[in-house]
Write a protein that holds these residues in place. Sequence first.
Motif, PDB file in Angstrom:
ATOM      1  N   VAL A  36       7.840 -17.612   0.316  1.00 32.21           N
ATOM      2  CA  VAL A  36       6.405 -17.961  -0.270  1.00 32.21           C
ATOM      3  C   VAL A  36       6.671 -18.887  -1.670  1.00 32.21           C
ATOM      4  O   VAL A  36       5.882 -19.691  -1.767  1.00 32.21           O
ATOM      5  CB  VAL A  36       5.462 -16.619  -0.453  1.00 32.21           C
ATOM      6  CG1 VAL A  36       4.303 -16.803  -1.163  1.00 32.21           C
ATOM      7  CG2 VAL A  36       5.312 -16.141   0.743  1.00 32.21           C
ATOM      8  N   ASN A  40       5.716 -22.525  -2.544  1.00 34.76           N
ATOM      9  CA  ASN A  40       4.400 -22.741  -3.738  1.00 34.76           C
ATOM     10  C   ASN A  40       5.166 -23.860  -4.494  1.00 34.76           C
ATOM     11  O   ASN A  40       4.451 -24.701  -5.136  1.00 34.76           O
ATOM     12  CB  ASN A  40       4.267 -21.403  -4.322  1.00 34.76           C
ATOM     13  CG  ASN A  40       3.176 -20.775  -3.558  1.00 34.76           C
ATOM     14  OD1 ASN A  40       2.705 -20.990  -2.527  1.00 34.76           O
ATOM     15  ND2 ASN A  40       3.437 -19.261  -3.671  1.00 34.76           N
ATOM     16  N   GLY A 184       5.948 -18.740  10.198  1.00 34.57           N
ATOM     17  CA  GLY A 184       5.163 -19.094   9.299  1.00 34.57           C
ATOM     18  C   GLY A 184       3.809 -19.704   9.836  1.00 34.57           C
ATOM     19  O   GLY A 184       2.787 -19.636   9.189  1.00 34.57           O
TER      20      GLY A 184
END
Length: 225
Positions: A36, A40, A184
């Motif tokens: 994650v 990002n 994902g």
Amino acid sequence: MHDMTTVFRWLVLISLPVAGYFAINGHWLGLITDQVSVANFLQRYGWPGVAAITLLGALFTGFGAPRQALAFILGFASGSVEGAVISTLATALGATGCFYAARWLLRAPLIHRFELRMQRFDSLFTEGTLLKILMIRLLPVGSNLVTNLLAGCSGIRFVPFFWGSVLGYLPQMVIFAMAGAGIGQARLDQLVVSAVLFALASAIGAYLYHNQRNQTLADSVSDPS
């Protein structure tokens, strides 16, 4: 001057595994281990972020962390194609660093102490280097770090080592990047395809291994005349 070089080499040799231990276990490379956070980071920084993640991935795998985990994380973070490409490039850079570190730090002392054994080891890998490295990389067993260090300690040329590594890395990196992307995106088809490809790549590696072993045996019993 020679003594100073030797001392410096030993200091570097000791410091590298210590740095690797703390980098992996002390979470110095914590960003690269969280899918994650990687996603990002890439979304925020674009191409400079890709370059930074590639360098972090090179350190991550160069210190001995599993390249498959890197491909899985990058597949989750950036998709199967981008994840496979970035993880393969990062792992190849990590392998390059290990190769040259071993050649500079370890080869000369090993030749000095075990000259005959090193000559035999060199003769094993100097012929058909690319194919042998490719075979080792394709097999789902063995240590990426150990292979890099042994190659650096040997007298093999870097170019066939590099391309044999890249070609051997790529199938598993695609497989694990697809698996990461499949999780994902919650896509079962990508997970199934990645599992099939993993079995196929393992079978190819096993075939090359048995073929190479049989060729070595045939050469050893053939009449030199």
